[in-house]
Design a protein around this motif. Structure first.
Motif, mmCIF file in Angstrom:
data_model
loop_
_atom_site.group_PDB
_atom_site.id
_atom_site.type_symbol
_atom_site.label_atom_id
_atom_site.label_comp_id
_atom_site.label_asym_id
_atom_site.label_seq_id
_atom_site.Cartn_x
_atom_site.Cartn_y
_atom_site.Cartn_z
ATOM 1 N N GLN A 30 0.828 -1.198 0.000
ATOM 2 C CA GLN A 30 0.000 0.000 0.000
ATOM 3 C C GLN A 30 0.867 1.254 0.000
ATOM 4 N N PRO A 31 0.677 2.137 -0.970
ATOM 5 C CA PRO A 31 1.437 3.394 -0.961
ATOM 6 C C PRO A 31 0.939 4.299 0.150
ATOM 7 N N ASN A 32 1.829 5.121 0.684
ATOM 8 C CA ASN A 32 1.420 5.966 1.809
ATOM 9 C C ASN A 32 0.465 7.083 1.395
ATOM 10 N N TRP A 33 0.238 7.261 0.082
ATOM 11 C CA TRP A 33 -0.699 8.306 -0.339
ATOM 12 C C TRP A 33 -2.146 7.812 -0.403
ATOM 13 N N THR A 34 -2.395 6.549 -0.024
ATOM 14 C CA THR A 34 -3.792 6.112 -0.007
ATOM 15 C C THR A 34 -4.591 6.917 1.027
ATOM 16 N N HIS A 35 -3.990 7.221 2.167
ATOM 17 C CA HIS A 35 -4.712 7.962 3.203
ATOM 18 C C HIS A 35 -5.033 9.386 2.744
ATOM 19 N N SER A 36 -4.075 10.039 2.151
ATOM 20 C CA SER A 36 -4.328 11.382 1.636
ATOM 21 C C SER A 36 -5.254 11.326 0.423
ATOM 22 N N GLY A 37 -5.138 10.273 -0.365
ATOM 23 C CA GLY A 37 -6.042 10.117 -1.500
ATOM 24 C C GLY A 37 -7.485 9.967 -1.062
ATOM 25 N N TYR A 38 -7.717 9.194 0.002
ATOM 26 C CA TYR A 38 -9.070 9.050 0.548
ATOM 27 C C TYR A 38 -9.584 10.397 1.051
ATOM 28 N N ALA A 39 -8.709 11.157 1.694
ATOM 29 C CA ALA A 39 -9.117 12.455 2.232
ATOM 30 C C ALA A 39 -9.540 13.399 1.118
ATOM 31 N N VAL A 40 -8.742 13.457 0.055
ATOM 32 C CA VAL A 40 -9.022 14.374 -1.049
ATOM 33 C C VAL A 40 -10.222 13.917 -1.862
ATOM 34 N N LEU A 41 -10.249 12.642 -2.197
ATOM 35 C CA LEU A 41 -11.262 12.135 -3.120
ATOM 36 C C LEU A 41 -12.606 11.896 -2.448
ATOM 37 N N TYR A 42 -12.595 11.431 -1.216
ATOM 38 C CA TYR A 42 -13.835 11.066 -0.533
ATOM 39 C C TYR A 42 -14.181 12.027 0.606
ATOM 40 N N GLY A 43 -13.229 12.283 1.484
ATOM 41 C CA GLY A 43 -13.515 13.099 2.656
ATOM 42 C C GLY A 43 -13.909 14.525 2.329
ATOM 43 N N SER A 44 -13.211 15.151 1.394
ATOM 44 C CA SER A 44 -13.495 16.553 1.079
ATOM 45 C C SER A 44 -14.904 16.732 0.540
ATOM 46 N N ALA A 45 -15.311 15.860 -0.389
ATOM 47 C CA ALA A 45 -16.656 15.965 -0.952
ATOM 48 C C ALA A 45 -17.712 15.706 0.110
ATOM 49 N N ALA A 46 -17.480 14.678 0.948
ATOM 50 C CA ALA A 46 -18.443 14.361 2.005
ATOM 51 C C ALA A 46 -18.565 15.522 2.991
ATOM 52 N N MET A 47 -17.469 16.208 3.245
ATOM 53 C CA MET A 47 -17.489 17.358 4.147
ATOM 54 C C MET A 47 -18.405 18.457 3.624
ATOM 55 N N TYR A 48 -18.272 18.800 2.348
ATOM 56 C CA TYR A 48 -19.091 19.856 1.761
ATOM 57 C C TYR A 48 -20.553 19.425 1.617
ATOM 58 N N ILE A 49 -20.764 18.172 1.247
ATOM 59 C CA ILE A 49 -22.136 17.673 1.132
ATOM 60 C C ILE A 49 -22.814 17.700 2.499
ATOM 61 N N GLY A 50 -22.111 17.216 3.509
ATOM 62 C CA GLY A 50 -22.666 17.209 4.854
ATOM 63 C C GLY A 50 -22.996 18.602 5.345
ATOM 64 N N ARG A 51 -22.179 19.572 4.987
ATOM 65 C CA ARG A 51 -22.429 20.952 5.421
ATOM 66 C C ARG A 51 -23.666 21.513 4.735
#
Length: 259
Positions: A85-106
């Motif tokens: 697993q590359p160490n950018w999977t965590h940041s990739g999840y944050a950018v690709l999934y977390g950021s959108a979910a944050m704005y949608i939730g707001r």
């Protein structure tokens, strides 16, 4: 088909994905912190953290969807199912999934998101997934090596649709959790909610595709049929969770009541 373990890794692309995604993650974490301070809730930071923590389960997804990060020279922090697993999977999840979910939730919390508008976000997330993954795939960082059908620039578009469905599902249910939580401690359940919704969509709606990819003596017609079924199921999942949203924005409801 066998995983291409010996395929060379584009080290420049690895650097771009690593530093680029972690840089964007820092930006989104700062934005999340500002939202938290403004609204006096840990909700937004926990949404981002939940996505990042859930990346530890990425090997399950890789095994199901026949994804392999190229091995030679990889910056990896752990291996499971013989998939480093590359160490950018965590940041990739944050950018690709977390950021959108944050704005949608707001938007849901502010009463600005309706059943019809959620489809706009589904489309945005689909385009984000396509952009991120097409760059990574064609840049030489990894590939979906299995017998996927309906590819565009080597990217199976069903993957992007399933990813979109899982982000919408998580975001809506996360907003509902916030709505019904009497204590901020209850928001810690977001850490469990993300992996549950992630695999609800990808291994639930996506189960026909996962099974077809791993059938003994599978065929292109079987995989194509399963791909279409999974796409239909993903769209159905978005339709299902959209029913938890109002048909009209809160501001429009208030204006109507005022008249």
């Amino acid at each position: 088909m066998t995983p291409p373990y010996d395929h060379p890794l584009n080290l420049m692309m690895q650097s771009i994905l690593t530093f680029g995604s972690w840089g964007l993650t820092l930006v989104f974490l700062i934005i999340a912190l500002r939202f938290c301070l403004k609204e006096k809730t840990p909700f937004y930071l926990l949404v981002m953290i939940a996505a990042m923590v859930a990346a530890f389960a990425e090997p399950l997804y890789d095994e199901g969807m026949d994804l392999l990060f190229y091995v030679p020279g990889i910056w990896s922090h752990f291996t499971a199912y013989d998939i480093p697993q590359p160490n950018w999977t965590h940041s990739g999840y944050a950018v690709l999934y977390g950021s959108a979910a944050m704005y949608i939730g707001r938007q849901i919390h502010l009463g600005q998101l309706t059943r019809s508008a959620i489809w706009m976000w589904a489309g945005i997330e689909f385009l984000m997934s396509c952009s991120f993954e097409m760059i990574g795939i064609n840049g030489g960082a990894y590939e979906y090596w299995g017998p996927h059908e309906l590819r565009v620039l080597n990217y199976p578009i069903a993957i992007g649709i399933l990813e979109s469905a899982q982000v919408i599902t998580f975001a809506v249910l996360a907003a509902k959790l916030r709505e019904h939580s009497k204590s901020s401690l209850n928001l810690l359940w977001l850490l469990l909610l993300f992996p549950c919704t992630f695999y609800l969509a990808n291994f639930g709606a996506g189960s026909p595709l996962v099974i077809a990819l791993h059938l003994e003596n599978t065929t292109r017609p079987i995989v194509l049929t399963a791909t279409i079924l999974s796409i239909i199921a993903a769209v159905g999942l978005v339709r299902l969770v959209s029913m938890l949203l109002p048909e009209t924005r809160a501001t429009e409801i208030s204006a109507h009541e005022g008249t």
